[in-house]
Design an enzyme around this catalytic site. Structure first.
Site, PDB file in Angstrom:
ATOM      1  N   LEU A 109       5.275  46.225   7.027  1.00 55.77           N
ATOM      2  CA  LEU A 109       6.061  46.356   8.257  1.00 55.77           C
ATOM      3  C   LEU A 109       5.171  46.175   9.499  1.00 55.77           C
ATOM      4  O   LEU A 109       5.472  45.382  10.377  1.00 55.77           O
ATOM      5  CB  LEU A 109       6.746  47.740   8.276  1.00 55.77           C
ATOM      6  CG  LEU A 109       7.545  48.132   9.508  1.00 55.77           C
ATOM      7  CD1 LEU A 109       8.756  47.212   9.695  1.00 55.77           C
ATOM      8  CD2 LEU A 109       8.057  49.587   9.400  1.00 55.77           C
ATOM      9  N   TRP A 154      -2.698  46.662   8.268  1.00 54.93           N
ATOM     10  CA  TRP A 154      -2.732  47.995   7.652  1.00 54.93           C
ATOM     11  C   TRP A 154      -1.828  48.047   6.422  1.00 54.93           C
ATOM     12  O   TRP A 154      -1.117  49.031   6.212  1.00 54.93           O
ATOM     13  CB  TRP A 154      -2.292  49.106   8.640  1.00 54.93           C
ATOM     14  CG  TRP A 154      -2.897  49.005   9.999  1.00 54.93           C
ATOM     15  CD1 TRP A 154      -2.231  48.886  11.180  1.00 54.93           C
ATOM     16  CD2 TRP A 154      -4.291  49.032  10.329  1.00 54.93           C
ATOM     17  NE1 TRP A 154      -3.116  48.796  12.222  1.00 54.93           N
ATOM     18  CE2 TRP A 154      -4.387  48.898  11.727  1.00 54.93           C
ATOM     19  CE3 TRP A 154      -5.458  49.138   9.583  1.00 54.93           C
ATOM     20  CZ2 TRP A 154      -5.625  48.869  12.392  1.00 54.93           C
ATOM     21  CZ3 TRP A 154      -6.676  49.106  10.239  1.00 54.93           C
ATOM     22  CH2 TRP A 154      -6.748  48.985  11.611  1.00 54.93           C
ATOM     23  N   ARG A 206       8.741  59.697   4.169  1.00 53.30           N
ATOM     24  CA  ARG A 206       7.995  60.496   5.150  1.00 53.30           C
ATOM     25  C   ARG A 206       7.796  61.937   4.667  1.00 53.30           C
ATOM     26  O   ARG A 206       6.733  62.519   4.883  1.00 53.30           O
ATOM     27  CB  ARG A 206       8.700  60.480   6.508  1.00 53.30           C
ATOM     28  CG  ARG A 206       8.329  59.268   7.314  1.00 53.30           C
ATOM     29  CD  ARG A 206       8.995  59.225   8.663  1.00 53.30           C
ATOM     30  NE  ARG A 206       8.567  58.029   9.386  1.00 53.30           N
ATOM     31  CZ  ARG A 206       9.272  57.433  10.322  1.00 53.30           C
ATOM     32  NH1 ARG A 206      10.451  57.913  10.677  1.00 53.30           N
ATOM     33  NH2 ARG A 206       8.807  56.356  10.925  1.00 53.30           N
ATOM     34  N   ARG A 218     -20.126  83.382  -1.310  1.00 58.31           N
ATOM     35  CA  ARG A 218     -21.255  83.252  -0.375  1.00 58.31           C
ATOM     36  C   ARG A 218     -21.575  84.601   0.271  1.00 58.31           C
ATOM     37  O   ARG A 218     -20.680  85.262   0.814  1.00 58.31           O
ATOM     38  CB  ARG A 218     -20.867  82.239   0.701  1.00 58.31           C
ATOM     39  CG  ARG A 218     -21.794  82.149   1.866  1.00 58.31           C
ATOM     40  CD  ARG A 218     -22.677  80.958   1.745  1.00 58.31           C
ATOM     41  NE  ARG A 218     -23.313  80.627   3.020  1.00 58.31           N
ATOM     42  CZ  ARG A 218     -24.599  80.403   3.111  1.00 58.31           C
ATOM     43  NH1 ARG A 218     -25.385  80.497   2.053  1.00 58.31           N
ATOM     44  NH2 ARG A 218     -25.119  80.054   4.275  1.00 58.31           N
ATOM     45  N   ILE A 226     -15.971  76.990   7.155  1.00 59.13           N
ATOM     46  CA  ILE A 226     -16.365  78.066   6.230  1.00 59.13           C
ATOM     47  C   ILE A 226     -17.504  77.589   5.321  1.00 59.13           C
ATOM     48  O   ILE A 226     -18.394  78.354   4.958  1.00 59.13           O
ATOM     49  CB  ILE A 226     -15.130  78.560   5.428  1.00 59.13           C
ATOM     50  CG1 ILE A 226     -14.247  79.401   6.354  1.00 59.13           C
ATOM     51  CG2 ILE A 226     -15.530  79.341   4.174  1.00 59.13           C
ATOM     52  CD1 ILE A 226     -12.913  79.827   5.769  1.00 59.13           C
ATOM     53  N   GLY A 281     -19.848  75.638   6.234  1.00 57.69           N
ATOM     54  CA  GLY A 281     -21.075  75.443   7.013  1.00 57.69           C
ATOM     55  C   GLY A 281     -21.624  74.044   6.782  1.00 57.69           C
ATOM     56  O   GLY A 281     -20.857  73.092   6.577  1.00 57.69           O
ATOM     57  N   GLU A 334       2.940  55.608   8.328  1.00 63.14           N
ATOM     58  CA  GLU A 334       4.374  55.901   8.117  1.00 63.14           C
ATOM     59  C   GLU A 334       4.979  56.676   9.291  1.00 63.14           C
ATOM     60  O   GLU A 334       5.789  57.580   9.116  1.00 63.14           O
ATOM     61  CB  GLU A 334       4.614  56.609   6.779  1.00 63.14           C
ATOM     62  CG  GLU A 334       4.475  55.627   5.635  1.00 63.14           C
ATOM     63  CD  GLU A 334       4.761  56.208   4.275  1.00 63.14           C
ATOM     64  OE1 GLU A 334       5.800  56.865   4.124  1.00 63.14           O
ATOM     65  OE2 GLU A 334       3.942  55.982   3.371  1.00 63.14           O
ATOM     66  N   GLY A 335       4.530  56.321  10.470  1.00 62.08           N
ATOM     67  CA  GLY A 335       5.036  56.958  11.687  1.00 62.08           C
ATOM     68  C   GLY A 335       4.073  58.035  12.151  1.00 62.08           C
ATOM     69  O   GLY A 335       3.999  59.113  11.570  1.00 62.08           O
TER      70      GLY A 335
HETATM   71  N1  COS Z   1      18.256  55.320   8.804  1.00 65.16           N
HETATM   72  C1  COS Z   1      19.146  54.306   8.951  1.00 65.16           C
HETATM   73  N2  COS Z   1      19.280  53.618  10.107  1.00 65.16           N
HETATM   74  C2  COS Z   1      18.477  53.944  11.139  1.00 65.16           C
HETATM   75  C3  COS Z   1      17.525  54.991  11.042  1.00 65.16           C
HETATM   76  C4  COS Z   1      17.442  55.684   9.826  1.00 65.16           C
HETATM   77  N3  COS Z   1      16.565  56.673   9.673  1.00 65.16           N
HETATM   78  N4  COS Z   1      16.864  55.082  12.223  1.00 65.16           N
HETATM   79  C5  COS Z   1      17.401  54.159  13.029  1.00 65.16           C
HETATM   80  N5  COS Z   1      18.362  53.479  12.368  1.00 65.16           N
HETATM   81  C6  COS Z   1      19.208  52.412  12.910  1.00 65.16           C
HETATM   82  C7  COS Z   1      19.896  52.888  14.184  1.00 65.16           C
HETATM   83  O1  COS Z   1      21.095  53.572  13.896  1.00 65.16           O
HETATM   84  C8  COS Z   1      20.121  51.590  14.922  1.00 65.16           C
HETATM   85  O2  COS Z   1      21.264  50.950  14.420  1.00 65.16           O
HETATM   86  P1  COS Z   1      22.529  50.609  15.391  1.00 65.16           P
HETATM   87  O3  COS Z   1      21.960  49.745  16.470  1.00 65.16           O
HETATM   88  O4  COS Z   1      23.477  49.919  14.482  1.00 65.16           O
HETATM   89  O5  COS Z   1      22.982  51.940  15.884  1.00 65.16           O
HETATM   90  C9  COS Z   1      18.924  50.733  14.542  1.00 65.16           C
HETATM   91  O6  COS Z   1      18.416  51.282  13.331  1.00 65.16           O
HETATM   92  C10 COS Z   1      17.852  50.738  15.603  1.00 65.16           C
HETATM   93  O7  COS Z   1      17.480  52.102  15.818  1.00 65.16           O
HETATM   94  P2  COS Z   1      16.738  52.570  17.152  1.00 65.16           P
HETATM   95  O8  COS Z   1      17.451  52.016  18.342  1.00 65.16           O
HETATM   96  O9  COS Z   1      16.536  54.025  17.044  1.00 65.16           O
HETATM   97  O10 COS Z   1      15.350  51.772  17.040  1.00 65.16           O
HETATM   98  P3  COS Z   1      14.030  51.949  17.854  1.00 65.16           P
HETATM   99  O11 COS Z   1      13.378  50.612  17.972  1.00 65.16           O
HETATM  100  O12 COS Z   1      14.294  52.647  19.158  1.00 65.16           O
HETATM  101  O13 COS Z   1      13.188  52.887  16.868  1.00 65.16           O
HETATM  102  C11 COS Z   1      11.370  54.359  16.285  1.00 65.16           C
HETATM  103  C12 COS Z   1      12.172  53.662  17.362  1.00 65.16           C
HETATM  104  C13 COS Z   1      10.167  54.954  16.966  1.00 65.16           C
HETATM  105  C14 COS Z   1      12.218  55.454  15.650  1.00 65.16           C
HETATM  106  C15 COS Z   1      10.964  53.364  15.168  1.00 65.16           C
HETATM  107  O14 COS Z   1      10.400  52.206  15.733  1.00 65.16           O
HETATM  108  C16 COS Z   1       9.949  53.945  14.186  1.00 65.16           C
HETATM  109  O15 COS Z   1      10.282  54.721  13.294  1.00 65.16           O
HETATM  110  N6  COS Z   1       8.672  53.553  14.357  1.00 65.16           N
HETATM  111  C17 COS Z   1       7.602  53.941  13.458  1.00 65.16           C
HETATM  112  C18 COS Z   1       7.474  52.900  12.424  1.00 65.16           C
HETATM  113  C19 COS Z   1       6.576  53.329  11.333  1.00 65.16           C
HETATM  114  O16 COS Z   1       6.783  54.357  10.712  1.00 65.16           O
HETATM  115  N7  COS Z   1       5.567  52.478  11.107  1.00 65.16           N
HETATM  116  C20 COS Z   1       4.677  52.691  10.027  1.00 65.16           C
HETATM  117  C21 COS Z   1       4.883  51.611   9.040  1.00 65.16           C
HETATM  118  S1  COS Z   1       4.824  52.092   7.394  1.00 65.16           S
HETATM  119  S2  COS Z   1       2.977  52.484   7.060  1.00 65.16           S
END
Ligand code: COS
Length: 395
Positions: free
Chosen positions: A132, A164, A249, A274, A344, A346, A370-371
């Site tokens: 992703l 990554w 998560r 210790r 602890i 040291g 993962e966020g």
């Molecule tokens: N389950 C299902 N659908 C989801 C959801 C979930 N948990 N979270 C969001 N959606 C849907 C929303 O409902 C929205 O759909 P609609 O437009 O039909 O309503 C759509 O996805 C977009 O959601 P949103 O507008 O919240 O998207 P954003 O771009 O604002 O998301 C965050 C922001 C920060 C939440 C997101 O980009 C995120 O989780 N980022 C971190 C990514 C990550 O974990 N990266 C690590 C990669 S894996 S190592």
């Protein structure tokens, strides 16, 4: 041996204690001979095969496709990750990535896609990965720029870079998130299964990190894939990614919990043996204060992790808020617990190869991948505000 009293919490059924005991006994007997931290590729291949042979990877696939449960039993995933992490970070990593790298297939795949990819992953015969993040799209995942352009009716061409990517370089397939050309935002993103030998997919860089594991930057150069690689419908990719992260998560929180429990056990063993100022170190009030804070943090993390897992297993299909809280709190508190354990110990606590030193390096990335914690705060705040707005609208 870690405190097991949490298994009597109402989140669990008797089968969970049995599952945990089996994973624990297996890990104690097998993990030391399977892991060589100087050969992470070889170790992960061996771990995946051995975890498959032992039957534990069945927890990442649905029953119909060689797995154990209808879809997921998140409590079992969390218990496996917690237990494996207690023994070794790489053992946890090998288990976890088989889940994350097949989550989108389990959630959105066709019967044909599931039949092709899930059983061999559950047997430990194929290695999975989830792609992703990009150089310019990490926390803001919807900003990803990799494109999927139609090439005739039956194929697509992927162009872009992913970074990554865990298992990058050793995976047999990658679940890749890419957008339609000219599209913007979350709605333009689709998910695809890309076999590692797809023409035009290149491992552009192997990345070394403070707690090494297979990690790479991938480059897609006119990478040609069948159109049938699409998961779900076009434009569903972002939701598939988020739904996958909703499951996994909590499990990252569980891995952090395993690290924290191990650090607490190491600290107790050290403090009780210790001698300092004429008594065991554990007699010192300051040491006791540290141990008290560590033990409490461990239980706080466990409560949130298993609350999220239990909720997902039977109470609510969507646990965005609970999973974000579990991941945020468990990874942050584990960092604090491990830091106290190092203190602890040291000087010995920072000696290479001493368990608490290893844990100190292993925990850090969990607060990011993962966020990141910062993203979890955004997610929790949004869910809180959404719930408040819904309540206000309902009068
Ligand atoms: N389950 C299902 N659908 C989801 C959801 C979930 N948990 N979270 C969001 N959606 C849907 C929303 O409902 C929205 O759909 P609609 O437009 O039909 O309503 C759509 O996805 C977009 O959601 P949103 O507008 O919240 O998207 P954003 O771009 O604002 O998301 C965050 C922001 C920060 C939440 C997101 O980009 C995120 O989780 N980022 C971190 C990514 C990550 O974990 N990266 C690590 C990669 S894996 S190592």
């Amino acid at each position: 041996m870690a405190d097991l009293s949490f298994l009597s919490w109402p989140f669990f059924e008797p089968r969970h204690a049995e599952w945990k005991a089996r994973v624990d006994a297996w890990a104690a007997a097998n993990v030391p001979s399977l892991v060589d931290h100087h050969d992470v590729d070889g170790s992960c291949r061996k771990l995946v095969k051995a975890l498959g042979d032992a039957g534990f990877l069945k927890a990442v696939a649905p029953k119909e496709f060689g797995g154990l449960f209808e879809t997921y039993d998140v409590r079992s995933l969390c218990l496996a990750r917690e237990t494996l992490a207690y023994h070794d970070g790489l053992a946890d990593f090998a288990f976890a990535m088989q889940g994350l790298g097949t989550g989108p297939i389990t959630i959105a795949g066709t019967a044909e896609q599931k039949a092709r990819y899930l059983p061999p992953v559950a047997r430990g015969e194929r290695i999975a990965a989830f792609a992703l993040s990009e150089p310019d799209a990490g926390s803001d995942a919807a900003a990803l720029a990799t494109t999927a352009t139609p090439d005739g009716n039956a194929h697509l061409r992927l162009n872009g870079e992913k970074i990554w990517i865990s298992n990058g370089g050793i995976a047999d397939h990658y679940v890749v998130f890419a957008r339609a050309p000219e599209s913007q935002g979350a709605k333009g993103v689709s998910a695809y299964i890309v076999d590692a030998d797809a023409p035009g997919l290149e491992i552009a860089e192997r990345i070394d990190v403070i707690a090494p594991h297979p990690l790479a930057r991938l480059r897609f150069n006119d990478c040609r894939i069948p159109a049938a690689s699409l998961l779900g419908k076009p434009g569903d990719g972002f939701k598939i990614a988020m739904a996958t992260l909703d499951v996994f998560r909590s499990t990252v929180g569980a891995a952090a919990l395993g690290f924290a429990r191990r650090a607490l056990d190491e600290a107790v063993a050290r403090a009780t043996t210790r001698q300092m100022f004429g008594a065991a170190m554990s007699e010192l009030p300051l040491t006791q204060a540290s141990l008290a804070e560590m033990a409490t943090d461990v239980d706080i993390a466990a409560l949130l992790v298993y609350r999220a897992a239990w909720t997902k297993d039977g109470v609510a299909p969507r646990v965005t808020r609970e999973a974000a809280m579990a991941k945020m709190v468990a990874t942050e508190t584990a960092q604090t617990v491990i830091d106290k354990a190092v203190q602890i110990f040291g000087g010995l606590g920072v000696k290479s190869g001493v368990k608490v030193e290893t844990l100190y390096r292993e925990i850090r990335a969990l607060r990011i991948y993962e966020g990141a914690t910062d993203v979890q705060k955004i997610v929790i705040a949004r869910e809180t505000l959404k719930a408040a707005a819904a309540k206000a609208a309902a009068g």
